[in-house]
Design an enzyme around this catalytic site. Structure first.
Site, PDB file in Angstrom:
ATOM      1  N   ASP A  42       0.837  -1.203   0.000  1.00  0.00           N
ATOM      2  CA  ASP A  42       0.000   0.000   0.000  1.00  0.00           C
ATOM      3  C   ASP A  42       0.873   1.256   0.000  1.00  0.00           C
ATOM      4  O   ASP A  42       2.064   1.181  -0.309  1.00  0.00           O
ATOM      5  CB  ASP A  42      -1.039  -0.009   1.118  1.00  0.00           C
ATOM      6  CG  ASP A  42      -0.586  -0.740   2.363  1.00  0.00           C
ATOM      7  OD1 ASP A  42      -1.415  -1.314   3.064  1.00  0.00           O
ATOM      8  OD2 ASP A  42       0.639  -0.728   2.623  1.00  0.00           O
ATOM      9  N   LYS A  89      -5.349   3.381  -1.544  1.00  0.00           N
ATOM     10  CA  LYS A  89      -6.249   4.269  -2.262  1.00  0.00           C
ATOM     11  C   LYS A  89      -5.502   4.815  -3.479  1.00  0.00           C
ATOM     12  O   LYS A  89      -4.351   5.226  -3.368  1.00  0.00           O
ATOM     13  CB  LYS A  89      -6.633   5.428  -1.331  1.00  0.00           C
ATOM     14  CG  LYS A  89      -8.053   5.928  -1.584  1.00  0.00           C
ATOM     15  CD  LYS A  89      -8.338   7.165  -0.761  1.00  0.00           C
ATOM     16  CE  LYS A  89      -8.756   6.827   0.660  1.00  0.00           C
ATOM     17  NZ  LYS A  89      -9.010   8.036   1.470  1.00  0.00           N
ATOM     18  N   MET A  94      -1.117   8.070  13.863  1.00  0.00           N
ATOM     19  CA  MET A  94      -2.462   8.287  13.304  1.00  0.00           C
ATOM     20  C   MET A  94      -3.238   9.319  14.106  1.00  0.00           C
ATOM     21  O   MET A  94      -4.467   9.227  14.214  1.00  0.00           O
ATOM     22  CB  MET A  94      -3.250   6.952  13.281  1.00  0.00           C
ATOM     23  CG  MET A  94      -2.555   5.872  12.506  1.00  0.00           C
ATOM     24  SD  MET A  94      -3.489   4.343  12.453  1.00  0.00           S
ATOM     25  CE  MET A  94      -3.267   3.727  14.116  1.00  0.00           C
TER      26      MET A  94
HETATM   27  N1  SAH Z   1       3.090   0.063  10.888  1.00  0.00           N
HETATM   28  C1  SAH Z   1       3.466   1.444  10.831  1.00  0.00           C
HETATM   29  C2  SAH Z   1       2.398   2.341  11.395  1.00  0.00           C
HETATM   30  C3  SAH Z   1       1.144   2.333  10.602  1.00  0.00           C
HETATM   31  S1  SAH Z   1      -0.053   3.438  11.218  1.00  0.00           S
HETATM   32  C4  SAH Z   1       4.783   1.637  11.565  1.00  0.00           C
HETATM   33  O1  SAH Z   1       5.232   0.731  12.267  1.00  0.00           O
HETATM   34  O2  SAH Z   1       5.382   2.676  11.420  1.00  0.00           O
HETATM   35  C5  SAH Z   1       0.199   4.820  10.171  1.00  0.00           C
HETATM   36  C6  SAH Z   1       0.649   6.001  10.988  1.00  0.00           C
HETATM   37  O3  SAH Z   1       2.015   5.865  11.276  1.00  0.00           O
HETATM   38  C7  SAH Z   1       0.530   7.325  10.293  1.00  0.00           C
HETATM   39  O4  SAH Z   1      -0.741   7.874  10.479  1.00  0.00           O
HETATM   40  C8  SAH Z   1       1.561   8.142  11.001  1.00  0.00           C
HETATM   41  O5  SAH Z   1       1.091   8.619  12.226  1.00  0.00           O
HETATM   42  C9  SAH Z   1       2.607   7.121  11.293  1.00  0.00           C
HETATM   43  N2  SAH Z   1       3.691   7.105  10.309  1.00  0.00           N
HETATM   44  C10 SAH Z   1       4.025   6.101   9.495  1.00  0.00           C
HETATM   45  N3  SAH Z   1       5.119   6.411   8.788  1.00  0.00           N
HETATM   46  C11 SAH Z   1       5.482   7.641   9.182  1.00  0.00           C
HETATM   47  C12 SAH Z   1       6.540   8.509   8.851  1.00  0.00           C
HETATM   48  N4  SAH Z   1       7.443   8.162   7.938  1.00  0.00           N
HETATM   49  N5  SAH Z   1       6.618   9.707   9.470  1.00  0.00           N
HETATM   50  C13 SAH Z   1       5.705  10.057  10.387  1.00  0.00           C
HETATM   51  N6  SAH Z   1       4.689   9.281  10.746  1.00  0.00           N
HETATM   52  C14 SAH Z   1       4.569   8.084  10.161  1.00  0.00           C
END
Ligand code: SAH
Length: 525
Positions: free
Chosen positions: A36, A58, A173
């Site tokens: 995704d 999306k 998030m």
């Molecule tokens: N599995 C992912 C998290 C998924 S939830 C992980 O471990 O990082 C998705 C959320 O993660 C986004 O809404 C944001 O808050 C955060 N996120 C993911 N990548 C990011 C990044 N590069 N910089 C800032 N926030 C990030």
């Protein structure tokens, strides 16, 4: 069916270098890759061209697949005997719904492996220069989903407990509900001045970080135009960023946000101001010197009347050039008044001022420091040569003395006055009291003038870092008891800005009192 297997692979937070070795190997061997958004496209370059790539996020004109549809897709492809990689941002089990996908695979008896990834919760913090734990500062960290608005009754997140861990809280998030989340934490007892970092696009080249206190950071972030993906890091570890910020993409402009005081005259500030702004600094102007006409021009006019009889005219500044030509103009003369006289220009700005009047300087020293100029001139024949030195009414006579020693007949000609503009004293105090990171001095007279403005009150400088354009200026500052932070290698505004950029990229920012209190020592022990 032998190849049938699903690998739930963490892609890491964005920087493609942060995928694991095992994750990359999985990608190379995959027959199907399901992915995704929030992935660096370069990761997909290691996928075999024969492999099927399915984007389930999306896309333009299309809804993202539902979680059920994704689960079904994984099951179907595995049942068809394929090696499937389900590539997910960060770590697959940190808010990635990887658990749900794994359960669906178990339900259908499909073998799977999990390849953990570097979660953005830790990596975005690290790339912002924030360790999520630090001895004595934070002994635990909590990663929480901010997708539940705490003002909604169905919210099950124990914000009251989270407000009191004393550790680090990372909210993923949470962009939409950020104000409510931070307000709730405040209401539940978290101090209003708790530092918060909002990191957007953490570990990507476009990473941006906004820092602020719990009660103001959300509006700061919106003002700065942040948008998802953003995460919030809340807790005292955020202060460590001041010293630990290292990520080149973000640190590219080391002067970003620094307040830099300019103490050149109003007529000379524009270039310095532009260069500082280019580096992201906030230039503050303090016209500690203003150029004024001489009170009496009798002597200067008489000298200029015999300009053509000099062997050399050496201009110390662009102001001197302007002043001389203003007088020549009044005398209805032009550049031809120089006749056979050779012309020297100290500094590129001086040479430019001459060029504007149609004079190409015969001599421009490599370095603009008087001692160096004399050394460069010493290879020429000076015995008995009449030399005119138009300059400010106050100034150093190192050049005049040096040339005299070389045998020249030197005439030092004041061409303009330097004066302190009215009201500048109050203006100076006011500015300095608001906090200035760097004070630049572009000549000895700017040092003297600033101190004169402050009635010699060095304390008013408030410990600002002092940057001098060259060794002469630095010597003056030191003589007057000012601690010189740096001296530019090349005595020009360009050289001064270069030196500042170099200095501040080396992370030489003095440690905050917060760190001095033993923290640094304990972390080294
Ligand atoms: N599995 C992912 C998290 C998924 S939830 C992980 O471990 O990082 C998705 C959320 O993660 C986004 O809404 C944001 O808050 C955060 N996120 C993911 N990548 C990011 C990044 N590069 N910089 C800032 N926030 C990030």
């Amino acid at each position: 069916m032998t190849n049938a297997k699903v690998f739930l692979v963490g892609a890491g937070p964005g920087d493609p270098g942060l995928i694991t070795v095992k994750g990359l190997r999985c990608l190379q061997q995959a027959q199907v890759v399901v992915y995704d958004r929030l992935l660096d496209p370069s990761l997909l370059q290691s996928v075999s061209p024969q492999a099927e790539q399915v984007f389930v996020g999306k896309a333009r004109g299309r809804q993202a697949l539902t979680q059920e549809q994704i689960n079904q897709l994984l099951v179907d492809r595995a049942k068809a005997g394929k090696t499937v990689v389900r590539l997910k941002g960060g770590d697959p089990f940190v808010f990635g719904r990887g658990g749900e996908e794994a359960l669906a695979l178990v339900q259908h008896g499909i073998p799977f492996e999990v390849v953990p990834g570097v979660t953005s919760a830790i990596a975005a913090a690290a790339y912002a220069g924030i360790p999520v734990t630090h001895r004595r500062v934070a002994t635990c960290f909590t990663v929480v989903s901010g997708s539940e608005d705490p003002s909604k009754p169905e919210s099950v997140i124990p914000w009251d407990v989270l407000a009191r861990t004393g550790g680090t809280l990372v909210v993923l998030m949470g962009w939409n509900a950020l104000e409510n989340i931070l307000r709730t934490l405040g209401q539940q007892g978290m101090a209003a001045d708790t530092p918060v970092a909002l990191v957007q696009w953490g570990t990507w080249p476009q990473q941006r970080t906004v820092i602020g206190a719990l009660n103001v950071v959300a509006s700061k972030g919106r003002e700065a135009g942040l948008e998802p993906p953003v995460l919030a890091i809340i807790g005292p570890v955020v202060r460590l960023r001041e010293q630990l910020q290292w990520f080149a993409a973000e640190a590219k402009r080391p002067l970003a946000g620094k307040k830099v005081l300019i103490t050149r005259s109003r007529t000379q500030t524009s270039r310095l101001r532009a260069l500082l702004e280019e580096q992201g600094a906030v230039p503050l102007e303090l016209p500690s010197i203003e150029v004024a006409p001489l009170e009496d021009y009798t002597q200067m006019d008489a000298t200029l009347a015999r300009l053509g009889s000099f062997g050399w005219a050496i201009f110390a500044s662009a102001n001197a050039v302007d002043a001389v030509f203003a007088r020549l103009e009044l005398m209805r003369k032009d550049a031809r008044a120089f006749g056979a006289c050779q012309v020297g220009a100290i500094g590129p700005a001086t040479a430019e001022a001459l060029a504007r009047r149609g004079i190409r300087a015969d001599f421009i020293p490599q370095r603009s420091v008087s001692e160096a100029v004399v050394a460069e001139l010493s290879s020429r024949q000076w015995s008995g040569v009449p030399v005119l030195l138009p300059a400010a009414d106050i100034g150093r006579d190192v050049l005049a003395q040096g040339l005299s020693r070389l045998g020249a007949q030197v005439e030092w000609q004041p061409a303009y006055r330097t004066v302190t503009p009215a009201g500048a004293g109050e203006e100076a105090r006011e500015l300095l009291s608001q906090g200035v990171d760097v004070i630049t001095f572009a000549s000895s007279s700017t040092v003297r003038n600033l101190l004169a403005l402050l009635d010699g009150d060095k304390a008013a400088l408030g410990g600002s870092f002092i940057a001098c354009i060259g060794p002469t200026t630095a010597a003056t500052a030191r003589e007057l008891g000012l601690p010189v932070g740096l001296v530019a290698d090349e005595a020009s505004v360009e050289g001064l800005v270069d030196a500042l950029v170099k200095h501040f990229s080396n992370d030489k920012i003095p440690p905050s009192p917060f760190i001095k209190g033993g923290l640094r020592d304990s972390s080294l022990s």
